[in-house]
Design an enzyme around this catalytic site. Structure first.
Site, PDB file in Angstrom:
ATOM      1  N   LEU A 105       7.126   5.945   0.719  1.00 11.10           N
ATOM      2  CA  LEU A 105       5.774   5.903   1.297  1.00 11.10           C
ATOM      3  C   LEU A 105       5.933   5.550   2.769  1.00 11.10           C
ATOM      4  O   LEU A 105       6.870   4.843   3.143  1.00 11.10           O
ATOM      5  CB  LEU A 105       4.948   4.805   0.620  1.00 11.10           C
ATOM      6  CG  LEU A 105       4.401   5.070  -0.779  1.00 11.10           C
ATOM      7  CD1 LEU A 105       3.706   3.807  -1.311  1.00 11.10           C
ATOM      8  CD2 LEU A 105       3.432   6.241  -0.791  1.00 11.10           C
ATOM      9  N   ASP A 106       4.990   6.007   3.587  1.00 10.61           N
ATOM     10  CA  ASP A 106       5.033   5.673   5.013  1.00 10.61           C
ATOM     11  C   ASP A 106       4.815   4.171   5.214  1.00 10.61           C
ATOM     12  O   ASP A 106       4.268   3.488   4.347  1.00 10.61           O
ATOM     13  CB  ASP A 106       3.913   6.410   5.764  1.00 10.61           C
ATOM     14  CG  ASP A 106       4.114   7.909   5.753  1.00 10.61           C
ATOM     15  OD1 ASP A 106       5.246   8.344   5.519  1.00 10.61           O
ATOM     16  OD2 ASP A 106       3.115   8.624   5.975  1.00 10.61           O
ATOM     17  N   LEU A 107       5.174   3.709   6.414  1.00  6.68           N
ATOM     18  CA  LEU A 107       5.060   2.286   6.770  1.00  6.68           C
ATOM     19  C   LEU A 107       3.654   1.737   6.505  1.00  6.68           C
ATOM     20  O   LEU A 107       3.490   0.640   5.987  1.00  6.68           O
ATOM     21  CB  LEU A 107       5.424   2.136   8.257  1.00  6.68           C
ATOM     22  CG  LEU A 107       5.539   0.730   8.806  1.00  6.68           C
ATOM     23  CD1 LEU A 107       6.715  -0.011   8.187  1.00  6.68           C
ATOM     24  CD2 LEU A 107       5.698   0.764  10.329  1.00  6.68           C
TER      25      LEU A 107
END
Ligand code: URA
Length: 246
Positions: A105-107
């Protein structure tokens, strides 16, 4: 990341630093046990989680680890990072450094992240051929309309990959929120898809990967350990991971 199978004689020769000829004699003499049973077959296939004993010596006894984590914003989906806290930093487990992440997942995204040391299981879950659904709740800046549903279902051409996205489902939940189901995982895929409508994603939260759902009582930043895992088609049939026994 798939955990390859090896021939037993090659595994023993490498681990014990003995010749294949010596190993075959050892096998005939009954010095080797595979998963607790005497084995004299040089070609027997063994893998990362096969228990192997040589006389009284345990040569290999790795247990698979399955972890389900509720990722917070600002934590990076990586095993090491110089700048940010990682998902592995959130886990307190003696074998945490053996783990890899099953679908990042993105930051600034939140929600379900799976980690494991079992490459066969993670490969089954991430294999594009298996089309394992990943479910996201998305909040966007501008109101949604029916045209989003059509565009997500038809797929969008991504020039960088020279590929069209697989049909995705978008269900409008309110003026600014939707549930999106993807069966693949291209870089920043959801943000780029909403980007086509010039509609920035404000929140992105993953609630499920295949049958594995984020438990409602698993707080942000917390993790749970799975008991065992059965590899089924597309990683879809694991009761322990998908239900309450996590
Ligand atoms: N799509 C994105 O854009 N970001 C994620 O974290 C997951 C899917």
């Amino acid at each position: 990341m798939a955990a390859a199978s090896n021939r037993l004689d090659r595994f023993l020769a490498r681990t014990l630093q003995r010749s294949l000829k010596q190993i075959r004699l050892d096998l005939v003499k009954g010095r080797v046990k595979v998963d607790g049973e005497f084995c004299d077959e040089p070609a027997r296939l063994v893998h990362q989680f096969t228990r192997i004993d040589y006389d009284d010596q345990v040569l290999q006894n790795n247990l698979p680890i399955y972890i389900l984590l509720h990722k917070p914003v600002g934590v990076v989906c990586a095993t090491k990072d110089l700048q940010h806290q990682t998902v592995v930093d959130l886990i307190d487990h003696p074998q945490k450094h053996q783990l890899h992440i099953v679908g990042r997942l993105d930051l600034n995204s939140t929600g379900l992240v799976l980690l494991t040391n079992d490459g066969r299981w993670s490969s089954a879950l991430t294999d594009p051929e298996q089309k394992v659904p990943k479910v996201y709740e998305v909040e966007v800046e501008h109101p949604l309309s029916a045209s989003y549903v059509t565009a997500f279902a038809e797929g969008m051409y991504f020039e960088y990959e020279n590929q069209t996205t697989a049909p995705a489902s978008l269900r409008i939940l309110s003026t600014h929120t939707a549930q999106v189901v993807l069966t693949e995982g291209k870089y920043h895929q959801i943000k780029r898809m909403f980007g086509r409508f010039r509609n920035p994603v404000l929140k992105l939260h993953r609630t499920a990967i295949g049958h594995y759902r984020l438990p409602s009582d698993l707080k942000v930043g917390e993790w749970q350990l799975g008991k065992c895992c059965v590899i089924n088609e597309g990683g879809k049939g694991h009761e322990d991971m998908s239900t309450g026994s996590f």
